[in-house]
Design an enzyme around this catalytic site. Structure first.
Site, PDB file in Angstrom:
ATOM      1  N   CYS A   1      -0.338   1.373  -0.576  1.00  0.00           N
ATOM      2  CA  CYS A   1      -1.062   0.181  -0.096  1.00  0.00           C
ATOM      3  C   CYS A   1      -1.683  -0.565  -1.269  1.00  0.00           C
ATOM      4  O   CYS A   1      -1.700  -1.801  -1.300  1.00  0.00           O
ATOM      5  CB  CYS A   1      -2.160   0.554   0.895  1.00  0.00           C
TER       6      CYS A   1
ATOM      7  N   CYS B   1      -4.528   4.990   0.282  1.00  0.00           N
ATOM      8  CA  CYS B   1      -3.051   5.066   0.227  1.00  0.00           C
ATOM      9  C   CYS B   1      -2.530   4.340  -1.027  1.00  0.00           C
ATOM     10  O   CYS B   1      -2.714   3.130  -1.166  1.00  0.00           O
ATOM     11  CB  CYS B   1      -2.508   4.445   1.505  1.00  0.00           C
TER      12      CYS B   1
END
Ligand SMILES: Cc1cc2nc3c(=O)[nH]c(=O)nc-3n(C[C@H](O)[C@H](O)[C@H](O)COP(=O)(O)OP(=O)(O)OC[C@H]3O[C@@H](n4cnc5c(N)ncnc54)[C@H](O)[C@@H]3O)c2cc1C
Length: 522
Positions: free
Chosen positions: A82, A79
């Site tokens: 992230c 991600c």
């Protein structure tokens, strides 16, 4: 040849892994648990402060954390958001995790990669619906079940506004009423330390300091070659006391191991052995024993951390250890415990002034202690005499820790009923004590509050072996402990087939009977 503790263990480990390959995975899972207090270096030169957890390590790490709170970030390594969030999370984790934590023991910051197959069930349990997702709560509460946003009255809470380091820290500050700042630095934190580290909540974390002080005391003894003909008895007796009454289970176990191997590590002609080479060989042998386990904290000092680099630490941990031992000794052991502690400080505490003063206080006792109460109160009074002297000295020399000035202890905030008057304890005035209340307070403070939650799960021993070790190391008959421990464990081991017998063969070489003889003579 001095014994090498690591060789038999490595052989055994090899055999265990050969026979039980699944244990390799278990060992890997235990790994991160043991690295709980460490910052990890991922190879990019910058250490990671947040602790990486997975489904195997999750419960262990959170259950054993000394921190009052935990934040768990659920993320996925693929991600992009992230990845961009990581530096923010790390900026905050720097304050709370790792050996250079500015505010240790308060918040454990961890993360779980939900994109790893092994963590799927774990992330489902916490209803992870987006990445990154942050949850907050007391560490052990994370292990009791999952979390669901619809759940009412959960002690686990979602952090809804932690998108940047500043916002996350603001959220924390609001939540616990602190005033942490991203600029806080270690040892320049006099104005930012949030709590008085001597409050009753903090003493529960002192187990880590007691373990660290025990390990440091052993290092000092070994490094300075303090075990000599004339100090052997004092050392053995103190270690027997530790085996019986150390508040940390892993230290009890480690000290038993050292006693079992004592004659090999320090043969009776040890100090006469003038060859420097063999002396240092012996030191290496002793160093290979981890007195409180391999992962004992080093340089962390949670309860005993000063606001300056040079204050508190070891001697504070040592006091806490001595008080913890005093409340654990039974009535019948009080006098022996007193002598053992006095002899230990006299022979092994390498602060000249400290040991001289302490020796004077020990020597002034004329009546043997017949009860735990009498001895516990004597040690408390003696510590207060040291405090009383140091209040003046440190003020004059300006060497006091401004955050933790010496006081006549315990203060009213810790024990309301301990003193009757309202004297100025921080100014060094001795109040009128109610000693029954003081004794009750000390027993609770140093007894039940400081307990080890460490659960030993070595891959080399079975549950049955463990219970034998448990029985032995909780025994009150300290004199019989070392030899008894070795024999009992060896016998129990044999019921577990070839592996255990291999280990027993290694143990046999340790000359039990000789030790039995030499320890009985102590
Ligand atoms: C045996 C011994 C003798 C020492 N003698 C000297 C000396 O002569 N001169 C010198 O400069 N330093 C001496 N020291 C060091 C000194 O006492 C402190 O340990 C050191 O200055 C660090 O102080 P601290 O603020 O961390 O609190 P410490 O005094 O180390 O106390 C640790 C913790 O114990 C608790 N405590 C405080 N008082 C008591 C009490 N009366 N009973 C029970 N618990 C208490 C408090 O929670 C405190 O935080 C001695 C240490 C030891 C272990």
């Amino acid at each position: 040849m001095p014994p090498s503790a690591s060789h038999p263990f490595l052989h055994l480990l090899f055999l265990v892994l050969l026979v039980f390959p699944g244990l390799g995975a278990f060992a890997a899972a235990v790994g991160p648990r043991r690295s709980i207090l460490r910052a990890l270096d991922e190879g990019n030169g910058k250490p990671d402060y947040a602790v990486d957890l997975n489904s195997s390590s999750f419960d262990n790490v959170l259950n054993e954390s000394p921190a009052s709170f935990a934040i768990v970030e659920f993320f996925a390594h693929w991600c992009p958001a992230c990845r961009n969030y990581k530096p923010h999370y790390e900026k905050v984790a720097r304050l709370f995790n790792g050996p250079n934590a500015v505010h240790p023991g308060i918040i454990l910051m961890a993360r779980v990669d939900c994109a790893k197959k092994m963590n799927t069930n774990l992330c489902n349990k916490f209803s992870v619906g987006h990445y990154p997702m942050l949850l907050w709560g007391p560490p052990h509460k994370f292990t009791l079940g999952g979390w669901d946003s619809k759940q009412e009255k959960s002690e686990i809470q979602s952090i809804d506004d932690g998108r940047t380091a500043e916002r996350l820290l603001n959220w924390i500050n609001k939540r616990i009423g602190s005033s942490f700042s991203l600029d806080d630095d270690k040892f320049e934190n006099e104005n930012t330390l949030p709590w008085n580290a001597s409050d009753p909540e903090q003493i529960a974390r002192a187990i880590y300091d007691v373990e660290e002080a025990t390990a440091q005391a052993f290092d000092i003894i070994v490094d300075n070659k303090r075990i000599r003909k004339e100090t052997r008895v004092a050392f053995i007796k103190f270690f027997q006391l530790l085996v019986a009454h150390h508040p940390s289970r892993r230290c009890r176990k480690g000290t038993a191991g050292i006693l079992v191997n004592f004659d090999d590590l320090w043969p009776s002609d040890y100090s006469n052995n003038s060859r420097e080479g063999s002396l240092s060989h012996m030191q290496d042998g002793a160093r290979s024993f981890s007195i409180c386990g391999k992962e004992v904290p080093r340089g962390y000092w949670i309860f005993c951390r000063g606001s300056r680099n040079e204050t508190r630490g070891f001697s504070c941990g040592l006091w806490v250890l001595l008080h913890s031992l005093s409340v654990r000794a039974g009535d019948g052991e009080a006098q022996q415990t007193f002598i053992t502690i006095c002899d230990f400080i006299h022979n092994f505490f390498m602060c000249e002034e400290c040991r001289r003063h302490f020796h004077e206080m020990c020597s002034s006792v004329s009546t043997p202690f017949e009860t735990t109460r009498a001895f516990v109160l004597w040690l408390w009074r003696s510590h207060n005499k040291v405090n009383e002297r140091l209040i003046k000295v440190e003020k004059e020399l300006r060497t006091e820790d401004p955050r933790y000035p010496k006081i006549i202890w315990p203060p009213k905030q810790l024990c309301e009923s301990c003193s009757n008057s309202t004297s100025n304890q921080s100014g060094g005035m001795m109040p009128e004590w109610n000693e029954d209340e003081v004794f009750k307070f000390l027993v609770a403070y140093y007894g039940s509050t400081i307990i080890s939650s460490y659960k030993d799960e070595t891959i080399t021993s079975s549950r049955k072996d463990e219970s034998v070790v448990d029985d032995v190391i909780t025994s009150n008959h300290a004199v019989a402990v070392p030899v008894g421990a070795a024999l009992a464990i060896a016998l129990a081991s044999c019921t577990f087939g070839a592996l255990a017998c291999f280990w027993r063969t290694q143990q046999k070489n340790r000359k039990y009977l000789h030790q039995l003889h030499s320890l009985k003579n102590v």
